[in-house]
Every structure is written in C-alpha cells, then in structure tokens.
Design an enzyme around this catalytic site. Structure first.
Site, PDB file in Angstrom:
ATOM      1  N   SER A  69      33.794  40.681  36.678  1.00  0.00           N
ATOM      2  CA  SER A  69      34.864  41.646  36.429  1.00  0.00           C
ATOM      3  C   SER A  69      34.659  42.366  35.112  1.00  0.00           C
ATOM      4  O   SER A  69      35.351  43.331  34.830  1.00  0.00           O
ATOM      5  CB  SER A  69      36.232  40.970  36.393  1.00  0.00           C
ATOM      6  OG  SER A  69      36.160  39.621  36.622  1.00  0.00           O
TER       7      SER A  69
ATOM      8  N   HIS B 252      32.076  44.298  43.014  1.00  0.00           N
ATOM      9  CA  HIS B 252      33.330  43.745  42.491  1.00  0.00           C
ATOM     10  C   HIS B 252      34.443  43.859  43.530  1.00  0.00           C
ATOM     11  O   HIS B 252      34.883  44.963  43.864  1.00  0.00           O
ATOM     12  CB  HIS B 252      33.680  44.502  41.194  1.00  0.00           C
ATOM     13  CG  HIS B 252      34.857  43.954  40.468  1.00  0.00           C
ATOM     14  ND1 HIS B 252      35.631  44.716  39.629  1.00  0.00           N
ATOM     15  CD2 HIS B 252      35.414  42.716  40.452  1.00  0.00           C
ATOM     16  CE1 HIS B 252      36.586  43.972  39.125  1.00  0.00           C
ATOM     17  NE2 HIS B 252      36.486  42.749  39.617  1.00  0.00           N
TER      18      HIS B 252
ATOM     19  N   GLU C 106      34.365  47.805  44.002  1.00  0.00           N
ATOM     20  CA  GLU C 106      33.888  48.609  42.863  1.00  0.00           C
ATOM     21  C   GLU C 106      32.402  48.272  42.708  1.00  0.00           C
ATOM     22  O   GLU C 106      32.042  47.161  42.310  1.00  0.00           O
ATOM     23  CB  GLU C 106      34.692  48.225  41.614  1.00  0.00           C
ATOM     24  CG  GLU C 106      34.471  49.103  40.415  1.00  0.00           C
ATOM     25  CD  GLU C 106      35.369  48.688  39.229  1.00  0.00           C
ATOM     26  OE1 GLU C 106      35.607  47.480  39.028  1.00  0.00           O
ATOM     27  OE2 GLU C 106      35.844  49.591  38.506  1.00  0.00           O
TER      28      GLU C 106
ATOM     29  N   ASN D 121      39.162  47.085  35.386  1.00  0.00           N
ATOM     30  CA  ASN D 121      39.716  46.226  34.333  1.00  0.00           C
ATOM     31  C   ASN D 121      39.891  46.931  32.995  1.00  0.00           C
ATOM     32  O   ASN D 121      40.699  46.513  32.171  1.00  0.00           O
ATOM     33  CB  ASN D 121      38.878  44.959  34.188  1.00  0.00           C
ATOM     34  CG  ASN D 121      39.218  43.995  35.309  1.00  0.00           C
ATOM     35  OD1 ASN D 121      40.391  43.826  35.645  1.00  0.00           O
ATOM     36  ND2 ASN D 121      38.214  43.399  35.911  1.00  0.00           N
TER      37      ASN D 121
END
Ligand code: CAA
Length: 278
Positions: A115, A136, A148, A186
C-alpha cells in the site's frame, strides 16, 4: 493460468478468493499454518455471503476447490503470476520476494499488493524487475472494484498490459499510476484518517460523532475511525510512517494516540478492539 498469492491475511485471502472466483487455479501460501487456516475460514465466510446473495456464478465448493492452501514455497512451481500480500514491512517483503523470485521460472510476473512501499525499490529484490509491478487491491477485495496498478521504474509495458487485462478479467477496474509514495489512494486517504484521529486526540468530538460527521455529512460508506479499525490500525500506522518518512510532511505523521493503540494491541476488527469494541 496458475496464480499464487503469498500471505493469507485479510488481503491475501481476499485476493486469492477473487482469482478463484474468476476461475483461476490459485495457491494461497503462508508460512504460518495458523494463518492459512484463518485465511481459508475468511474465504469460506465471504463465499457463503456472496452465494446467499446470488452474486457468484459457481458454488462456494467449486471456487474453494480451485484454491490450494499451503505453507510451502515449493507450491509456487508452475505459477505464471505471483501476488505478494504480506505485512507492510520492507524487511518481510524483501525476504519473501527474493524467495519467490528464486522459486519461479523466468517470465513469471510478480505483483506486490503493497500500500505504500516503493515498487521500484521492491523490484530490486527480484531477478526480473521488468516483470515486477504493483497490484494494489482494496479491502474487502471481493467487493471493491479498483486495482491500483503501480508502474515501477523498470516495469515493462508488456507486464503493465498483462496486469491490466487480468484485472479486467477479475471484474475489476484498473488504474495505472506511477511509483510515488502512497501512490494515489493512500496519499489521499491517509491525511483524512490522520485528521480524524487528531480530532479525537484533541477532544473535538467523540469517536461516534467524528464518524457520523464524515459518513452522513460527506456521504462516505464508513466513518474514518471505523475505516481505520477495518483496515487495521497497525496497517494504517505503518503506511503513515512510510509516507511521513518519504514526504517529511506533518500531515502524514502518525498520531501518538494511534501509536499507543497499536502498542496496546488495539488493532481494530481483527483484534476485537480498536476505536470501537467488536
Ligand atoms: N465478502 C463478501 N461480501 C462482503 C464482504 C466480504 N468480505 N464484506 C462486505 N460484504 C457485503 C455484505 O454482505 C453486504 O452485501 P449486501 O449489501 O448485498 O447485503 C455488502 O457487502 C455491504 O456490507 P454491509 O451491509 O456489512 O456493510 P456496508 O454497507 O457498510 O458495506 C463495505 C461494507 C463494502 C466494506 C462498505 O462499508 C465500504 O465500502 N466501506 C469502505 C471500504 C473501503 O474504503 N475500503 C478501502 C480501504 S483502503 C484499502 O484497502 C487500501 C489500503 O492500502 C489501506
């Protein structure tokens, strides 16, 4: 195509389930047999839910039958794609990726579900960095639509195209982003979660009212503190640490309250207590 997933935690088991639901022969590997057992139970529970709603076009038994549960890296043999979904710690991932790389044949794509750790850095631990990429997924993997895809400094176009195609076959929407701390997801999410924790630390509102404000006022599916518990407070803490180190921006600094909760084992849903009790 044979796929292997390393790490049988919430993400790893969910990712293995997603592949099996799309008909891939999948191996879920975790060196800890207890984790494998728990991962299998997660998959069974999720498949039962999805089957009850009629949202899978096979039976839970058939899907489960496509997954081999293992604690040995020998079972990586024959994989054309390996997805690493271990703890968000560089030393752990480094060790796993080196092992994976020496147990698969040339041409195997290795994806990491990291992440926040740099894909370019992780690619330096494998033999074929051109076949290494960020893949991801989001929690819960069987429900969340996004993958992602993170393009490392040496990721080849062929690898990128193949992973986009596989993500679509899984029924997901891929986005391709470049390797920058926290990627897009994130980098944007963590400051919001951090501010919610700081609001609590500063006594601005209660856990429930902070969550209610964001859930009802901004129409998010979950309040940010519920989301921290859902992701796992240890995972949130680790991601914030990476982002703070990389950017040096105080908006990413892990709050002391979060740190103390992690030290106290208040990791959220998985430990039975976080910002809420479960
Ligand atoms: N497997 C199968 N079905 C599941 C499931 C799972 N693991 N988890 C939830 N569901 C299903 C439920 O059965 C339910 O189905 P119905 O609506 O058909 O009844 C549906 O999903 C909704 O679940 P709930 O009613 O229990 O609760 P909800 O309405 O709050 O939805 C949620 C749950 C989908 C998780 C929703 O709250 C949500 O989208 N929350 C935000 C999740 C999120 O932001 N995830 C990303 C986190 S960040 C991340 O993962 C990346 C990182 O790097 C940290």
């Amino acid at each position: 195509m044979k796929v292997s997933v390393i790490g049988a935690g919430t993400m790893g088991s969910g990712i293995a389930q997603v592949f099996a639901m799309s008909g891939y022969e999948t191996t879920l590997i975790d060196i800890f047999p207890e984790a494998v057992k728990k991962g299998k139970a997660n998959i069974e529970k999720s498949l039962a839910k999805l089957s009850e709603k009629g949202s899978i076009n096979s039976t839970p038994d058939k899907i489960l039958g496509l997954i081999k549960f293992s604690s040995s890296y020998d079972d990586l043999k024959g994989s054309q794609l390996v997805v690493e979904a271990a703890f968000e710690r560089l030393d752990v991932k480094k060790d796993i990726l080196a092992k994976v790389s020496s147990n698969v044949s040339s041409g195997t794509i290795i994806g990491s579900n990291t992440s926040s750790i740099s894909i370019s850095l992780l690619s330096s631990f494998v033999k074929e960095p051109e076949n290494f990429i960020g893949m991801h997924f989001f929690n819960p993997p069987p429900i969340m639509k996004l993958v992602e895809i993170v393009n490392g400094n040496r990721t080849s176009e062929m690898t990128r195209n193949k992973i986009s195609e596989i993500s679509r076959q899984l029924g997901k929407e891929p986005v391709i982003v470049n390797d920058y701390p926290g990627f897009v997801s994130n980098r944007v999410l963590m400051p919001m979660l951090r501010e919610a924790i700081v609001c609590l630390e500063e006594g601005i509102g209660s856990v429930e009212d902070i969550d209610k404000t964001i859930k009802l006022g901004l129409n998010h599916p979950m309040g940010p503190l519920t989301l921290c518990d859902f992701i796992g407070n240890d995972v949130v803490y680790d991601i914030m640490e990476v982002l703070f180190r990389e950017f040096g921006d105080p908006h990413y600094k892990p709050p002391v309250l979060l740190r103390n909760m992690v030290y106290a084992g208040k990791l959220g849903r998985k430990s039975g207590e976080g910002f809420y009790k479960y």
